[in-house]
Design a protein around this motif. Structure first.
Motif, PDB file in Angstrom:
ATOM      1  N   UNK A   6       0.828  -1.205   0.000  1.00 52.65           N
ATOM      2  CA  UNK A   6       0.000   0.000   0.000  1.00 52.65           C
ATOM      3  C   UNK A   6       0.866   1.260   0.000  1.00 52.65           C
ATOM      4  N   UNK A   7       1.922   1.258   0.797  1.00 53.45           N
ATOM      5  CA  UNK A   7       2.803   2.429   0.836  1.00 53.45           C
ATOM      6  C   UNK A   7       3.502   2.635  -0.497  1.00 53.45           C
ATOM      7  N   UNK A   8       3.889   1.538  -1.170  1.00 56.99           N
ATOM      8  CA  UNK A   8       4.531   1.652  -2.481  1.00 56.99           C
ATOM      9  C   UNK A   8       3.571   2.261  -3.500  1.00 56.99           C
ATOM     10  N   UNK A   9       2.311   1.846  -3.448  1.00 61.77           N
ATOM     11  CA  UNK A   9       1.314   2.410  -4.367  1.00 61.77           C
ATOM     12  C   UNK A   9       1.092   3.893  -4.076  1.00 61.77           C
ATOM     13  N   UNK A  10       1.121   4.250  -2.803  1.00 65.94           N
ATOM     14  CA  UNK A  10       0.955   5.660  -2.437  1.00 65.94           C
ATOM     15  C   UNK A  10       2.116   6.499  -2.959  1.00 65.94           C
ATOM     16  N   UNK A  11       3.331   5.996  -2.809  1.00 62.61           N
ATOM     17  CA  UNK A  11       4.513   6.710  -3.321  1.00 62.61           C
ATOM     18  C   UNK A  11       4.441   6.884  -4.828  1.00 62.61           C
ATOM     19  N   UNK A  12       4.035   5.844  -5.512  1.00 59.86           N
ATOM     20  CA  UNK A  12       3.913   5.921  -6.976  1.00 59.86           C
ATOM     21  C   UNK A  12       2.857   6.946  -7.376  1.00 59.86           C
ATOM     22  N   UNK A  13       1.728   6.942  -6.658  1.00 58.91           N
ATOM     23  CA  UNK A  13       0.662   7.891  -6.975  1.00 58.91           C
ATOM     24  C   UNK A  13       1.120   9.316  -6.720  1.00 58.91           C
ATOM     25  N   UNK A  14       1.851   9.534  -5.622  1.00 59.41           N
ATOM     26  CA  UNK A  14       2.364  10.876  -5.335  1.00 59.41           C
ATOM     27  C   UNK A  14       3.370  11.319  -6.383  1.00 59.41           C
ATOM     28  N   UNK A  15       4.188  10.399  -6.855  1.00 63.01           N
ATOM     29  CA  UNK A  15       5.150  10.729  -7.907  1.00 63.01           C
ATOM     30  C   UNK A  15       4.431  11.148  -9.181  1.00 63.01           C
ATOM     31  N   UNK A  16       3.360  10.444  -9.484  1.00 60.50           N
ATOM     32  CA  UNK A  16       2.595  10.790 -10.676  1.00 60.50           C
ATOM     33  C   UNK A  16       1.979  12.183 -10.551  1.00 60.50           C
ATOM     34  N   UNK A  17       1.444  12.483  -9.353  1.00 63.26           N
ATOM     35  CA  UNK A  17       0.862  13.804  -9.138  1.00 63.26           C
ATOM     36  C   UNK A  17       1.925  14.895  -9.255  1.00 63.26           C
ATOM     37  N   UNK A  18       3.110  14.616  -8.710  1.00 63.34           N
ATOM     38  CA  UNK A  18       4.196  15.585  -8.783  1.00 63.34           C
ATOM     39  C   UNK A  18       4.586  15.856 -10.236  1.00 63.34           C
ATOM     40  N   UNK A  19       4.701  14.809 -11.025  1.00 59.09           N
ATOM     41  CA  UNK A  19       5.024  14.948 -12.444  1.00 59.09           C
ATOM     42  C   UNK A  19       3.944  15.747 -13.176  1.00 59.09           C
TER      43      UNK A  19
END
Length: 847
Positions: A826-839
């Protein structure tokens, strides 16, 4: 000037194992061309690094391409929405080969639910390409998901009789199939059964589910795998002319939700099914071909297709000379005599009788008879004699109350982990491993009370979840995938995890220390009530770990109230309480339904039915339970009463709108309100209109002992709830989404974990229990902030009193350890989602 770019992608995005889709590849190419307008691009291949997408080694030469434009491309790539789910693979294959599957090479009958207490009664015919479900009670979708039954291949559902035991899971199953992009569901069964599914569609948050009904007058359904004959029969004394009229049902239309004063269709018909598998094509016997001098080539195909051939020497060879014997495809019977009212017409049915007394290669001889008849009818002498008339070679599979009550292996595995955290707040479920059951007859947990005389003979088998009958190739019953509980293994799996034993030992020492301190401070019993037992803590549809909404509130020793009752609540109640479930049901005074989404009330009818049975078994009067629900549920209740079975004497509907403070000014409402308070031993019930869908409510309950409980239902942060719940002892608030999904929560009108905690702090709640989690958090939710020491997480089959609530925050570190793998994902998915938002944010800023 644009030029053609040849692109070859071999990528892993952000360490996931999913390659980029074709859609993303094409858009990536177009971004490169647009960002380099006026430049010459010479590139032969682009490869994304497996380590990080931010580093892109160019294998060609790019002139005029700047670093900023490259970053812009990457940002666009990450901000792209996911492609809609493609057409299901098996449907695509069927279209490609001309719209018809080949005759299946494998056929099996799989028990989805055995019909034991708390378990649906359902079987599935499964082939290489298609699946066919017979009956769909509450919990069918949940079992299918747990056993990975590939229900996306299931377009046809067959119902034997229109009662809630057979149709209670239709909506949940339909929504799941719709999510899998199955274009439509075809329902077969008694007249009017499709109306229930159509009416229930109104309780879905959004659905375009297409439901079709095959008329009984058609006589049968057929495709490339089966011809399935309908065998309808009616109640004793039902007029033959009226029976024929019912069978001549017209194309179903959307039922009128406004008028249900008269039954739409009289519920007097049941249906059994005779399933005729298509015979496989005969095979070439090469040895015979060699003996006759036939060489390999096109002539073999002609012989296989039934054509005669002439050899060079003038010999005529007929197919029978070189082909295997034709397969005799014996039928599979699915029978159900729902009540004794149907026994005369069922036992005398000529179509079913034509399959009795057959032996050997007689094509009428059934290979298997599946008995879905309830125990009350199954145990009668007449039914047992009818059953014995089948040939000695016919196998029988029995699905009713005699069978195993264990189906959800994941529930027991999950609870065994939680039991290690605290053995009373997370009690072990009542069903012990089958070999330890009192009265068990076999290792698969079949009951013995009546089984000796009813399940006699080697050819009679009691069903259990995931029991399979292998029809083609013929191998008989297979128990290698049956559910068998092994608590020792579940515990061992947990303790083998890193630091698990130490974390649990430290937790138990901490709890013991706190309990000793409390014992020395006070000897009073205050805080034993209310006791909360969570039967469902998930949202939308059931998952392996969390069922949909259901909360039992023990108001006092002899009074309970249930807040929301999604599909499967009755089964969860039985799994948690075991034989004590009858006491809970007898003491059930009221059911509160917060709103009319399906995951909050589709378990109501089972609950009312089981409460009635519990009262009758105890020799008590069946008094109506209070149903505190929005006024709009009345149409559904009236529809069910008219269309399926009479239920109006089992409840008294109290519309929540009439209990709103301004409505209590009316004398008749105030009088009704006082009656409700007296029955449930409360001093105040305050419904609150919350921010979710129209006619959605939370509720604040105040007891004569002085405690106050607030239940939010489904809602966004709501100030009306804050006002109503001020200074409450317990707030049970929905926390569907994690904080990073605040926009999604807002769009779906739900709350995040932090929003739920904030609402509790605003109303000065002494303790906040988070509930109603998205099924992405099947084990444990994600917190972006430190969890306050008055906040706990709810789990299915968790039972906690008010005095035990302070223990719950102490569990969170241990729970993260026990579910470490799931939490890390779950934390890995959250990090990926945040990275996408940042991009995406950087892309918008530069554009």
């Amino acid at each position: 000037m644009f030029c053609t770019i040849s692109v070859r992608l071999k990528a892993h995005v952000c360490n996931t194992k999913q390659p980029l889709s074709k859609q993303r590849t094409q858009l990536f190419m177009s971004c490169i061309i647009r960002s380099n307008t006026g430049h010459t691009i010479l590139a032969t291949a682009v490869v994304l690094s497996c380590d990080c997408v931010c580093h892109i080694p160019w294998l060609g030469q790019v002139r005029g391409h700047t670093k900023s434009s490259g970053r812009h491309i990457h940002d666009l790539l990450f901000s792209m929405k996911k492609q809609d789910a493609p057409q299901l693979r098996h449907l695509k294959y069927r279209d490609r080969i001309g719209g018809k599957f080949p005759v299946p090479s494998t056929i099996e009958v799989q028990v989805v639910g055995s019909g034991g207490k708390g378990v649906p009664k359902a079987v599935m015919l499964a082939t290489d390409h298609s699946k066919y479900l017979f009956n769909c009670g509450e919990g069918t979708q949940r079992i299918s998901t747990e056993f990975k039954l590939k229900i996306s291949k299931m377009e046809n559902i067959f119902i034997t009789h229109m009662n809630w035991e057979n149709i209670g899971g239709l909506l949940g199953m339909g929504l799941t199939l719709e999510g899998m992009k199955l274009p439509k569901i075809i329902i077969h069964g008694p007249p009017g059964v499709e109306n229930v599914a159509m009416m229930a569609k109104g309780f879905a948050e959004s659905t375009s589910m297409v439901v079709e009904k095959k008329a009984l007058a058609d006589g049968h359904f057929e495709d490339s795998a089966f011809k399935i004959d309908y065998v309808p029969f009616c109640k004793k004394g039902f007029e033959p002319e009226k029976f024929r009229e019912l069978l001549e049902e017209k194309e179903a239309k959307e039922p009128d939700r406004k008028r249900h004063k008269k039954p739409l269709v009289e519920n007097a018909v049941a249906v059994s099914y005779v399933c005729w598998p298509r015979s496989t094509q005969r095979k070439i016997i090469l040895e015979k071909c060699v003996d006759l001098g036939i060489e390999r080539g096109p002539v073999l195909g002609k012989l296989k297709n039934g054509e005669s051939i002439t050899l060079d020497n003038g010999t005529v060879v007929h197919p029978d000379q070189v082909l295997s014997d034709p397969e005799i495809a014996h039928p599979i019977l699915i029978v159900d005599c729902p009540t004794e009212e149907y026994m005369d017409t069922f036992l005398s049915n000529e179509k079913l009788a034509s399959h009795q007394g057959c032996a050997g290669n007689n094509p009428q001889k059934p290979a298997l008879v599946v008995h879905m008849t309830p125990l009350q009818v199954f145990q009668t002498q007449e039914y047992q004699q009818w059953m014995e008339r089948f040939g000695c070679d016919t196998e029988h599979l029995v699905l009713n109350e005699l069978t195993s009550e264990v189906a959800f292996e994941g529930v027991y595995r999950y609870q065994s982990r939680l039991h290690l955290v605290h053995n009373t707040i997370f009690p072990q479920l009542k069903h012990l491993p089958p070999e330890r059951w009192p009265g068990a007859t076999t290792e698969y947990g079949f009951r013995k009370e009546n089984g000796d005389q009813l399940l006699k003979g080697e050819k009679v088998v009691a069903g259990c979840a995931n029991l399979r009958y292998l029809y083609r190739p013929p191998k008989g019953f297979s128990r290698d995938q049956c559910v068998q509980l092994d608590h020792k293994t579940y515990v061992t799996e947990v303790l083998e995890q890193q630091d698990a034993e130490k974390v649990l030992r430290d937790l138990h020492q901490d709890i013991s220390s706190q309990e000793r301190t409390e014992d020395s401070d006070s000897t009073q019993e205050n805080g034993a009530y209310p006791r909360l037992t969570f039967l469902g803590t998930g949202s939308s549809i059931p998952s392996k770990g969390r069922n949909v909404s259901g909360l039992v509130v023990h108001l006092r020793e002899d009074a309970t109230m249930i807040l929301d009752c999604g599909e499967g609540t009755s089964g969860q109640l039985y799994r948690h309480y075991g034989d004590q479930a009858a006491d809970v049901l007898q003491n059930l005074k009221a059911v509160f339904v917060s709103h009319l989404h399906a995951d909050h009330h589709m378990g109501l009818f089972s609950l009312l039915r089981d409460r009635k049975a519990a009262l009758e078994a105890a020799g008590k009067e069946v008094t109506p339970a209070l149903l505190l629900a929005p006024f709009q549920i009345a149409r559904w209740l009236q529809f069910y009463h008219n269309q399926v079975e009479p239920i109006q004497g089992l409840f008294r509907h109290i519309p929540l709108q009439k209990l709103l403070p301004h409505m209590l000014e009316l004398p008749e409402n105030e009088e009704m309100y006082q009656e409700v308070l007296q029955k449930v031993s409360l001093t105040k019930i305050l419904p609150v209109e919350v921010e979710h869908c129209p006619n959605a409510f939370g509720v604040a309950l105040t007891h004569s002992d002085g405690w106050k409980l607030v239940f939010s239902g489904d809602t966004m942060p709501c100030q009306r709830l804050v006002v109503a719940g001020t200074d409450c002892d317990i707030l049970v608030h929905e926390a569907t989404h994690e904080d990073d999904l605040e926009e999604e929560a807002k769009m779906k009108r739900h709350s995040t974990t932090s929003q739920a905690v904030d609402i509790g702090q605003q109303m000065k709640a002494k303790f906040i229990l988070l509930n109603h989690f998205s099924q992405r958090y099947a084990k444990i939710p994600i917190f972006s902030k430190a969890v306050p020491d008055n906040v706990g997480i709810s789990f299915d089959n968790m039972t906690v009193s008010m005095q035990e609530l302070p223990l719950l925050p102490r569990f969170i570190p241990a729970l993260k350890t026990l579910f470490a793998d799931e939490h890390a994902d779950l934390e890995a998915k959250t990090l990926k989602r945040n990275k996408r938002k940042e991009m995406q944010g950087r892309s918008q800023a530069t554009s």
